[in-house]
Scaffold this motif. Sequence first.
Motif, PDB file in Angstrom:
ATOM      1  N   THR A   1      -3.920   1.771  -3.467  1.00  0.00           N
ATOM      2  CA  THR A   1      -5.032   1.188  -2.694  1.00  0.00           C
ATOM      3  C   THR A   1      -5.710   0.031  -3.417  1.00  0.00           C
ATOM      4  OG1 THR A   1      -6.556   2.814  -3.659  1.00  0.00           O
ATOM      5  CG2 THR A   1      -5.498   3.395  -1.563  1.00  0.00           C
TER       6      THR A   1
ATOM      7  N   ASP B   1      -5.616  -4.439  -2.139  1.00  0.00           N
ATOM      8  CA  ASP B   1      -6.125  -4.848  -0.834  1.00  0.00           C
ATOM      9  C   ASP B   1      -6.989  -6.106  -0.899  1.00  0.00           C
ATOM     10  OD1 ASP B   1      -8.138  -3.680  -2.267  1.00  0.00           O
ATOM     11  OD2 ASP B   1      -8.892  -2.411  -0.653  1.00  0.00           O
ATOM     12  N   ASN B   2      -7.111  -6.691  -2.095  1.00  0.00           N
ATOM     13  CA  ASN B   2      -7.999  -7.850  -2.250  1.00  0.00           C
ATOM     14  C   ASN B   2      -7.351  -8.890  -3.170  1.00  0.00           C
ATOM     15  OD1 ASN B   2     -10.451  -9.241  -1.808  1.00  0.00           O
ATOM     16  ND2 ASN B   2     -11.226  -8.558  -3.801  1.00  0.00           N
TER      17      ASN B   2
ATOM     18  N   GLY C   1       0.787  -1.231   0.000  1.00  0.00           N
ATOM     19  CA  GLY C   1       0.000   0.000   0.000  1.00  0.00           C
ATOM     20  C   GLY C   1       0.813   1.272   0.000  1.00  0.00           C
TER      21      GLY C   1
END
Length: 245
Positions: free
Chosen positions: A200, A203-204, A195
């Motif tokens: 951003t 994050d998955n 990050g």
Amino acid sequence: MHYGALLAALMLVASCKSQLQPTVSKEQYYQIDSTLQADTGIVNYYSPYKAKLESEMNRVIGYSDVALQKDNGEESLAGNFFADALLWKGKQLDPDVQASFGTKGGIRSGLKAGNITVGNIFEMMPFENAVTVLTLGGEDMLRWAAFMAKTGGQPVSGVRLDIRDGQVENFLVQGKPVDPKATYKLVTYDYLANGGDYVTCFDNVLARKDHAQRIRETLMEYVSDLTKNGKHIQGKIDGRVRIVK
């Protein structure tokens, strides 16, 4: 702990702390400039290490036909070189890797035309960032494209991105549109995967593989491999990232 015992302990700590406060009985200032004599013992101790380090930093590992400029535009010669080297290493580590990603802020300097030394690569990437391979779903690949569009383009390889008014107008991975239901492998480095640089969109991730390989080592290996094969660095702007109007 009983309140009385706690209070006693706090008073003891405070008492010890007050007793350990340093005092200055006489202030004296020393001027540090060229008149200050070097400690010959220390100089003699580190000089062999300094000479060895300078020798390694000055070691020539390749040659660039053009100066690889670093700028904050949507595409730069330094950024293309950096991303191409990263994709080259990513495919070695995992043949399924399709694209690479860095950031403009992560590249600290460009490369001059002519001989390229180990020190030049250290100047370009002085950090200890390591190679990371991410597996992303198609929707998160599109989020990645949106991040790059919003930030005016970033160093990439293996993709084509057209940006209009800060939005994605066209995005291809290995020449094909992204399938939101497919999976993709992207090579980057741990700082961005964590990050850093306000990234951003990771994050998955579906999977992550961190490697011991440093980005700086990757750049040096890439240049050395070109040299071994009788090639020079030949940077060019190829339209992989464009801002269209």
